[in-house]
Design a protein around this motif. Structure first.
Motif: not given
Length: 209
Positions: A143-144, A147, A149, A183, A186-187
């Motif tokens: 999940q991290d 997202t 990060t 970071n 995303k995805k």
């Protein structure tokens, strides 16, 4: 010589021994109190650690096996804030963890003496090849990464000693926790081996001694 004279000499010898032992004990107590007094006056302050940067060479979660491969290099700086106290770093290990679970092998830092107000910088490599992670951690990590990060904690554990003049203390446990927010965007599915990415972090670390 009468029996009375022998008894008198025995009493004198015992009294002398008692005085000698009392003097030795008093001297030891005085030295210990003096060391304690100096220690309380100087008040040693724990070192200040900063995580300066992290270069991620690989960070991949393999499913459904739930294994994580991590290869990174971090730059850590430690500052001795004391004006009259030096610090010996005897045996200090560094490793990476995710949600409290160790995900790389521990890397041993070189033994170091840190003088007054000195700064020491280390740049260890941390490796973890196909490390099994708990299923719930695999879900959280997935999940991290989705997202973009991931919070990786750089942990420093070992023992230090304080040096005041010629006096060197016993060993104290050192426990450092440095948060590193990576970071990936995303995805993102992580970083493949061979495509390193460097992150400038400048993160203060929590230090317990």
């Amino acid at each position: 010589m009468t029996a009375k004279d022998c008894g008198h000499h025995d009493d004198d010898r015992k009294a002398l021994q008692r005085r000698l032992w009392a003097a030795i004990v008093c001297s030891i107590i005085f030295i210990l109190l003096l060391i304690l007094l100096v220690w309380l006056i100087l008040r040693p302050t724990k070192p200040h650690f900063i995580l300066q940067d992290a270069t991620v060479y690989a960070f991949n979660l393999t499913t459904p096996a739930a294994t994580l491969t991590t290869v990174l290099q971090v730059t850590l700086s430690a500052r001795n804030p004391n004006e009259r106290i030096g610090i010996f770093y005897d045996r200090v290990d560094v490793y990476a963890s995710y949600h409290g679970e160790q995900v790389t092998l521990a890397t041993l830092l070189p033994a170091t003496y840190q003088g007054h107000k000195d700064i020491t910088v280390w740049s260890p490599f941390l490796h973890g090849e196909s490390v099994p992670v708990a299923p719930y951690l695999a879900v959280s990590l997935d999940q991290d990464q989705f997202t973009g990060t991931v919070l990786i904690n750089i942990r420093v554990k070992g023992s230090i000693r304080w040096k005041v003049g010629t006096f060197i203390s016993g060993k104290y446990h050192l426990n450092v926790n440095c948060p590193a927010y990576i970071n990936f965007g995303k995805k993102n599915n992580g970083i493949s081996l061979g495509s390193p990415v460097k992150y400038q972090l400048i993160m203060d670390c929590n230090v317990d001694v």
